[in-house]
Design an enzyme around this catalytic site. Structure first.
Site, PDB file in Angstrom:
ATOM      1  N   HIS B 130       0.804  -1.229   0.000  1.00  0.00           N
ATOM      2  CA  HIS B 130       0.000   0.000   0.000  1.00  0.00           C
ATOM      3  C   HIS B 130       0.837   1.280   0.000  1.00  0.00           C
ATOM      4  CE1 HIS B 130      -3.230  -2.778   1.275  1.00  0.00           C
ATOM      5  NE2 HIS B 130      -4.089  -1.868   0.920  1.00  0.00           N
ATOM      6  N   GLY B 179      -0.958  -2.598  -5.382  1.00  0.00           N
ATOM      7  CA  GLY B 179      -2.059  -3.535  -5.180  1.00  0.00           C
ATOM      8  C   GLY B 179      -3.393  -2.857  -4.924  1.00  0.00           C
ATOM      9  N   HIS B 240     -11.999  -6.584  -5.455  1.00  0.00           N
ATOM     10  CA  HIS B 240     -12.171  -5.723  -4.281  1.00  0.00           C
ATOM     11  C   HIS B 240     -12.897  -4.440  -4.691  1.00  0.00           C
ATOM     12  CE1 HIS B 240     -10.760  -2.971  -1.048  1.00  0.00           C
ATOM     13  NE2 HIS B 240     -10.730  -4.078  -0.311  1.00  0.00           N
ATOM     14  N   GLU B 292     -13.856  -8.745   0.252  1.00  0.00           N
ATOM     15  CA  GLU B 292     -14.460  -7.406   0.166  1.00  0.00           C
ATOM     16  C   GLU B 292     -14.776  -7.059  -1.280  1.00  0.00           C
ATOM     17  OE1 GLU B 292     -12.714  -5.151   3.901  1.00  0.00           O
ATOM     18  OE2 GLU B 292     -11.196  -5.199   2.349  1.00  0.00           O
ATOM     19  N   CYS B 391     -10.611   2.476   7.702  1.00  0.00           N
ATOM     20  CA  CYS B 391     -10.673   3.334   6.523  1.00  0.00           C
ATOM     21  C   CYS B 391     -11.967   4.124   6.442  1.00  0.00           C
ATOM     22  CB  CYS B 391     -10.515   2.494   5.256  1.00  0.00           C
ATOM     23  SG  CYS B 391     -11.500   0.996   5.257  1.00  0.00           S
ATOM     24  N   CYS B 392     -13.051   3.573   6.963  1.00  0.00           N
ATOM     25  CA  CYS B 392     -14.358   4.181   6.713  1.00  0.00           C
ATOM     26  C   CYS B 392     -14.568   5.516   7.438  1.00  0.00           C
ATOM     27  CB  CYS B 392     -15.465   3.193   7.041  1.00  0.00           C
ATOM     28  SG  CYS B 392     -15.409   1.725   5.967  1.00  0.00           S
TER      29      CYS B 392
END
Lengths: 612, 612
Positions: B130, B179, B240, B292, B391-392
């Protein structure tokens, strides 16, 4: 006894592999393929993937639990050798045992993934390390060997490992359990083989410790490894389905050997609730891909059903133990369903490819992986030769090799037949021949070839679906049919289970298949495959006409469907509800689910939406 | 422009945050909670979890992508500061920027998880590391800052990072992608801010590289990170869901800035197919927990729907870009649906708890995690204060802070209103007041307060469900309604969208909700919650009577249901099909789905089985 699971108490007593021999038929064919093709296929891959070389001190290959595949393979070979002598197989067996033995540490520790230079320390990751799980399968292999060939090097290795486990995790040792249950039933079986009570006590300790949050929490929650609730308090199986079934099997073993009725009742209650709310029509356990787990009650989606092959095997292990302990034919009903619709579904006809998961609805044409390709466990939409997590092939191999053990039992009253397969049975003074084309045909002929002079009881399971069965021409009801009499050689008993296609509807709480029915015939679940449809039609474009008769047709089941159009819309929700006009009727043939995807890539449904 | 997404070409031009101000109503309430409560809540947790201290050189805490949460928080603060001055917030912003800047390496590299002593080398794990994803969010934060406050330290940091990325991964550099897509839209936006073409070229390179198997294969398959098929060839979003939406958004940005119509058409086609086949009624994307990810076409189970909050945000990012480029009101329709039913659903009323996933069917009573507890991302059945993958909350914060950007646009023809919320708009010579209680009420009043002398066109989106809408009393059809005239201050336009409860049925191919309907009212999806039912009844025991009228009742929707009994059976499959007798009718009130679980633990259904 030359068989898996030999309890010292219980309502029924198992028969050894030497007492029941399969004859040509549905299951002997699969047992033959297992011995002639699958065992070699597995051995090739264990070398190729580097999991066997791990024992030679090679750079470690495979996942944490790779050792266990070698042990399950050894168990499969041991049972197979119990079916009859095979010097070549015996030699392969001993060579592998020697490699395994060479990797054992002086104190009995044995795992190729921990404790060596550059590796994590022993028992540093009980949540995921699988060390005790691997011992469990090592011990199971040794138990199979001890029962079929006697005390040899493998049994020595397993006993040293078991003693080591008792030293480290015993009453004065570390208060811990393994993230994956398996050592529990294995230790009880080792107790049964050796008579050493220490192993039973250790198994009981592991069973009682779990459920008290002795493992670290993980993303999936502690239910994943059944460490959320003590097994005596749990109401239903939950979490990772294989772990749940193995633990419950071990708890039954502990309960039976210690006379712990409360524990036995607790597991039986969990089994009943699991079957009533968390089991697929096929007998499959587990509806979640993410954690290979049971879902909530009645969450049984057919598409992306997990229904792992190994969970089916775990279910048979559990139900068989409960059957021996309590004698309830419902246990044998589920074993039959699971054998015909999960365990028979996984391997290809030639025994060299396997389903890891067993979906009940395939929407997209899969691709068959090449013969030399290892695929992620649940990624293949068709049967695959090997998996990066390859628990299912070795688990099937040990199950098929010992399959004749599940046919019949004895008790003080006589002999019980639980599964119908062509077989010869000889135990005590009783001998009989079972002849049948089951499950194609419902007629089962049992001919007595030897019998004690005194009367005894022949008990036959009448499957729960067999509502029109007859025994020697007289109607019998689902459950158990008892024939108490003085048998003489030549006597014949004829059971007709009236195998005919039938429609089956789901409980209204199973939301995922509302408005659908399935077709079953005897113990076999049928399915609709795209290869059986005219070009341009798929299983998802048909609606079953429930008014039309079901027929036996071309070895399958003939049904009538209506074709529904598929209209492409920008947004798949519209003012409703709207009635959909039924299309023209067409005749369609369903095939046994266990054969699906045998004729190349196919889309498939078990649950068929109803017309109208 | 003080807004997210400022394309240099396109059918419509966005308005800045300074041009649209929300007034009291549904969305302003949420924007206020965001600025008054959520921003502080996030800052507390970023410190508490140790993710902010990572930049100070502390022992590294959190997952690989933890840095990105700080950047999304900075972006949220930047947009919030763009809504109006706030010296205290400005100071907090600058302090965090200073900590971020202090962690940047001399060559521009910036990531707290790689490259330091004891850590893995830079760019050694592009599949899961990431690093480029984190730069993407860093750059987005800097873009927000540049547009709302000008060139400052954060913008410098981002430019140095972007230059470093172009050096390492440019045409002569390493042929790789990240990714997790995200840097693609960010680099285009940085190009828009700086005019430096290098960033656009690099974004195009990343978009074109992906899909050619430049990443290693993983258990979920390369579709997980959209590296299975080049984006120009793909037919539908897959893998995803957040990754898929972010990548598609970046591809639209590249297409628009390079005039690449083929690429734009490819993404628009994938969007149409995704909306037609892979989108929940709520607008939610993603049906699989395991990865996900999007499932196959029409696999949209309501129980364990994933519908990740961030995937909803990604969907809005994508649809907004397509709307600006092409002007099709279908894009704004999906934005509306997603705002009201995914994005409004996630946060609690007080803005300190969040749904990570947004299920459409809750079967089991959840438990509310304590305020100090971090929960695994999708493990909470109720809203949780923070997640191990969090993350949300930060993604919501940046979305709410910039929400007014999505209300309206301009073009050479005039002004377009896409979302209905009470707001003041002032752009160019046009000013207008929008007053409405939408979505409770369908009446929207637009009062012109300033206008050029020449005629211009006011364009209003008529939502696809608004089949009885009127504009100044005249019927208008779903799509776009244009008013071309000479406007004078004081002119009023009255739109009535006729918000009334209605039944919605699913496409017959969505197997998981066969035989069910949902209730919608305007853009809002309603649900049945156990807290609204008499004791002893649950959402799963009711069947909707489709003949009975739907009514507005107590701020909810009144329906009539029949109660069905639940009979416990040993095996949940029986001869069928069988008709189930309908029970007594009872009146039931449905509530907006976005409010569910606001009154304590509850079971809930969106899709209601039909009686009969």
């Amino acid at each position: 006894m030359t068989n898996p699971v030999s309890p010292s108490h219980g309502k029924l007593r198992p028969l050894g592999l030497s007492e029941v021999t399969l004859k040509p038929g549905f299951w002997q064919r699969r047992q033959d393929v297992n011995s002639s093709a699958t065992l070699s296929h597995i051995e090739y891959w264990l070398e190729e993937a580097g999991w066997l070389p791990n024992f030679d001190g090679a750079v470690r290959n495979g996942r944490e639990f790779a050792d266990s595949e070698i042990y399950k393979f050894l168990e499969a070979m041991a049972w197979q050798l119990g079916n009859g002598p095979d010097p070549e197989l015996e030699e392969r067996f001993q060579k592998i045992v020697a490699r395994v033995a060479s990797a054992q540490e002086p104190d009995g520790y044995l795992n190729t993934n921990f404790g060596r230079p550059g590796q994590q320390p022993r028992y540093s990751d009980l949540e995921w390390g699988h060390e005790l799980y691997c011992y469990g399968h090592l011990i199971q292999a040794a138990v199979a060997r001890a029962r079929t060939a006697g005390h040899d090097q493998l049994v020595d290795v397993a006993i040293r490992a078991a003693d080591h486990v008792c030293d480290v995790f015993g009453p004065d040792g570390r208060t811990a359990v393994c993230g994956h249950a398996e050592i529990e039933p294995a230790l009880v079986e080792l107790y049964r083989v050796t008579g050493n009570r220490r192993y039973l006590d250790q198994a009981k300790l592991f069973v009682d410790r779990r459920g008290h949050q002795v493992l670290q929490d993980i993303e999936f929650g502690r239910a994943y490894f059944q460490d959320d609730v003590p097994i005596r308090e749990a109401q239903v199986l939950r979490g990772h389905a294989v772990r749940a079934a193995y633990l419950a099997a071990g708890a039954v073993d502990v309960a039976v050997e210690t006379g712990d009725t409360a524990l036995l009742d607790a597991v039986a209650r969990q089994w009943r609730n699991t079957v009533a709310r968390r089991t697929y029509l096929t007998g499959g356990f587990g509806s979640r891909h993410q954690d290979e787990a049971f879902g909530d009650d009645f969450v049984l989606p057919p598409d992306r059903a997990y229904s792992e092959t190994c969970a089916g095997i775990g279910s048979v292990m559990l139900a068989w133990r409960l059957l021996l302990a309590q004698g309830d034919p419902a246990y044998a009903d589920l074993i039959e369903r699971t054998l015909f619709n999960v365990i028979a579904t996984s391997p290809s006809d030639d025994g060299t490819r396997f389903f890891y998961t067993n979906t009940l609805h395939q929407r997209v044409l899969g691709t068959e992986p090449p013969a030399d390709q290892v695929v992620p466990r649940a990624a293949s939409t068709l049967r695959a030769p090997w998996f990066s997590v390859s628990c299912c092939p070795t688990n099937l191999a040990r199950t098929f090799a010992a399959l004749s053990a599940y046919i019949a039992t004895v008790s003080d009253e006589g002999l019980q037949i639980h599964q119908y397969a062509a077989a010869s049975v000889r135990t005590g003074g009783i001998a009989l021949e079972i002849d049948t084309d089951y499950p194609s045909d419902g007629r089962v002929t049992i001919r007595i070839t030897d019998s004690p002079a005194d009367p005894w009881t022949l008990t036959l399971r009448i499957p729960h679906w067999a509502t029109e069965a007859t025994l020697d021409g007289e109607p019998v009801r689902p459950g158990l049919a008892h024939l108490h009499r003085r048998f003489t050689p030549g006597d014949t008993v004829t059971l007709d289970l009236a195998v005919r296609p039938r429609l089956t509807a789901p409980d209204a709480r199973i939301d995922a298949v509302r408005g659908c029915v399935a077709v079953e015939r005897g113990p076999v679940v049928f399915c609709l495959e795209s290869v059986d449809l005219p070009s341009g039609l798929g299983p998802d474009t048909l609606r079953l006409d429930a008014e039309a008769a079901l027929t036996d047709r071309d070895g399958g089941v003939g049904i009538t469907c209506r074709v529904v159009g598929e209209e492409d819309t920008a947004w798949p929700y519209s003012p409703g509800p709207a009635a959909r006009p039924a299309g023209d009727p067409i005749a369609v043939t369903l095939r046994p689910y266990h054969n699906w995807a045998s004729r190349g890539p196919s889309t498939m449904r078990v649950w068929l939406p109803l017309a109208g």
